[in-house]
Motif scaffolding. Structure first.
Motif, mmCIF file in Angstrom:
data_model
loop_
_atom_site.group_PDB
_atom_site.id
_atom_site.type_symbol
_atom_site.label_atom_id
_atom_site.label_comp_id
_atom_site.label_asym_id
_atom_site.label_seq_id
_atom_site.Cartn_x
_atom_site.Cartn_y
_atom_site.Cartn_z
ATOM 1 N N THR A 214 -4.306 2.454 6.483
ATOM 2 C CA THR A 214 -4.067 1.999 5.113
ATOM 3 C C THR A 214 -2.896 2.710 4.447
ATOM 4 N N PRO A 215 -2.844 4.060 4.422
ATOM 5 C CA PRO A 215 -1.696 4.696 3.759
ATOM 6 C C PRO A 215 -0.366 4.448 4.447
ATOM 7 N N VAL A 216 -0.358 4.420 5.782
ATOM 8 C CA VAL A 216 0.913 4.231 6.499
ATOM 9 C C VAL A 216 1.463 2.831 6.271
ATOM 10 N N THR A 217 0.617 1.814 6.437
ATOM 11 C CA THR A 217 1.106 0.444 6.299
ATOM 12 C C THR A 217 1.419 0.102 4.844
ATOM 13 N N TYR A 218 0.614 0.607 3.905
ATOM 14 C CA TYR A 218 0.893 0.334 2.483
ATOM 15 C C TYR A 218 2.225 0.950 2.086
ATOM 16 N N ARG A 219 2.456 2.180 2.476
ATOM 17 C CA ARG A 219 3.699 2.859 2.108
ATOM 18 C C ARG A 219 4.913 2.204 2.748
ATOM 19 N N ALA A 220 4.768 1.800 4.013
ATOM 20 C CA ALA A 220 5.933 1.322 4.762
ATOM 21 C C ALA A 220 6.234 -0.159 4.535
ATOM 22 N N SER A 231 -2.892 -2.707 -6.683
ATOM 23 C CA SER A 231 -2.551 -3.284 -5.384
ATOM 24 C C SER A 231 -3.071 -2.417 -4.242
ATOM 25 N N LEU A 232 -3.073 -1.087 -4.425
ATOM 26 C CA LEU A 232 -3.643 -0.207 -3.398
ATOM 27 C C LEU A 232 -5.138 -0.439 -3.267
ATOM 28 N N PHE A 233 -5.818 -0.672 -4.392
ATOM 29 C CA PHE A 233 -7.246 -0.978 -4.394
ATOM 30 C C PHE A 233 -7.536 -2.171 -3.492
ATOM 31 N N TRP A 234 -6.830 -3.277 -3.699
ATOM 32 C CA TRP A 234 -7.084 -4.492 -2.940
ATOM 33 C C TRP A 234 -6.564 -4.394 -1.507
ATOM 34 N N LEU A 310 -12.565 3.572 -0.545
ATOM 35 C CA LEU A 310 -12.270 4.992 -0.386
ATOM 36 C C LEU A 310 -10.773 5.309 -0.421
ATOM 37 N N PRO A 311 -9.898 4.531 0.238
ATOM 38 C CA PRO A 311 -8.466 4.855 0.125
ATOM 39 C C PRO A 311 -7.968 4.853 -1.318
ATOM 40 N N TRP A 312 -8.417 3.873 -2.112
ATOM 41 C CA TRP A 312 -8.033 3.837 -3.526
ATOM 42 C C TRP A 312 -8.597 5.039 -4.267
#
Length: 371
Positions: A214-220, A231-234, A310-312
């Motif tokens: 989740t963090p790698v793909t969202y950031r990249a 948007s991070l929540f969803w 949890l990521p959010w």
């Protein structure tokens, strides 16, 4: 604010104090979050556990699992939750969070690479932040190896903490206690609990989804102009539902079928043979024994509210409280440091009195004894 308190708050915290404080804060927050979400979702968990076992077969499996869940009343799912489960939920999530942070930082130090992205780093524009782009192939390889190792160790600890309590909720405390007496396992096996292997594999998958994918793909890859807390929540919820759980459901089904196999012994309990469990499942239902849309849907209902959010929670909610925690720690550390330095500056007010025997007979101290 007095000058002394201002100096305390301005006292820089050493890294060996700041890192453990933040680790404990984040892990405690994750643990409380996990307890609240898992307790509230107990009916969904029981539905998912029945649906991913061999107790429901044929058509209308979802309806069968609901009927089994509420067979003893509307509050039946909550009656299997004891103090062991509450403690296990807290430590499951807090240990998962602390273990991942610990192993990620420790392995990053050992391999000489950066730790995983966290908090505001997810909102960085990867086209502008070029530190990773300038890394050589050896550094990138070490980072990849570290990134693969950290979730594995974290998931192993998580499973060691939570699996036995999860099995207890599956069977109920009385039945599980009877099964443990029949099996007569040693202390180590009793601590880890039955069906540890598929439980650990499932947690490795979900830990990777939460803290790596989740963090790698969202950031990249997420469009920079649309990055936000919402948007991070969803995005995290979607990653959990359509990536992590699609794979993890196979291990959840293997875990449930393994427990059913265990309960089918002559005396109400027998050791699990995973090869036989898989063969029996494939013979009875084919691939549907380990993956069907209803199984996936039930798993999502059980897991997504806690694991999917949890990521959010980890990257957006927990950082809000880090400032006050750091300031409080600075105050305590500053007060201790100032107190220690003040005590070192205190000089004795009265000189030590000379010893009478030395003052009256100094020659005794300097004259050697005759033999």
């Amino acid at each position: 604010m007095s000058p002394q308190s201002a100096n305390q708050n301005e006292t820089p915290l050493p890294k060996n104090i700041l890192d453990p404080v933040l680790m404990v804060y984040r892990s405690t927050g994750i643990g409380i979050f996990g307890v609240l979400m898992r307790w509230g979702g107990m009916p969904l968990e029981k539905i998912a556990l029945f649906l991913n076992s061999s107790q429901v077969t044929g058509k209308n499996q979802f309806r069968q699992s609901i009927q089994l869940t509420f067979a003893d009343g509307a509050l039946a799912p909550y009656r299997v939750v004891g103090r062991t489960s509450i403690a296990a939920w807290f430590f499951q999530y807090s240990v998962m969070g602390m273990a991942f942070q610990f192993f990620d930082r420790a392995l990053s130090e050992a391999f000489g690479v950066r730790p995983m992205y966290y908090g505001k780093e997810l909102m960085d524009d990867p086209s502008i932040v070029t530190s990773s782009a300038n890394e050589d192939m050896g550094t990138k390889t070490r980072f990849a190896v570290k990134t693969a190792m950290a979730p594995f160790f974290a998931a192993y600890l998580e499973t060691a903490v939570a699996n036995r309590a999860e099995v207890e909720r599956f069977f109920g405390p009385k039945k599980f206690a009877h099964m443990e007496r029949q099996l007569n396992w040693n202390t180590a096996r009793r601590f880890l609990g039955p069906a540890f292997f598929p439980g650990c594999t499932r947690n490795v998958i979900m830990c990777n989804t939460t803290f790596i994918f989740t963090p790698v793909t969202y950031r990249a890859f997420f469009p920079q102009e649309h990055k936000s807390s919402t948007s991070l929540f969803w995005f995290g919820l979607g990653s959990n539902m359509f990536v992590g759980n699609v794979v993890a459901i196979t291990q959840q089904a293997l875990w449930g079928r393994s427990l059913d196999y265990m309960a089918a012994g002559e005396n109400g309990a027998r050791n699990i043979n995973y090869t036989q469990v898989i063969k029996d499942g494939l013979k009875q239902e084919g691939a549907k024994a380990f993956f069907t849309p209803p199984k996936w849907f039930a798993r999502v209902l059980m897991n997504a509210p806690a694991q999917g959010l949890l990521p959010w929670f980890y990257n957006e909610v927990l950082p809000i409280g880090e400032g006050p925690v750091i300031n409080f720690t600075k105050s305590v550390y500053g007060a201790i440091s100032n107190g220690a330095s003040s005590s070192n500056d205190i000089k004795p007010l009265v000189a030590a009195a000379p010893r009478p025997e030395l003052a009256t007979a100094p020659e005794l101290a300097t004259t050697p004894r005759l033999k």
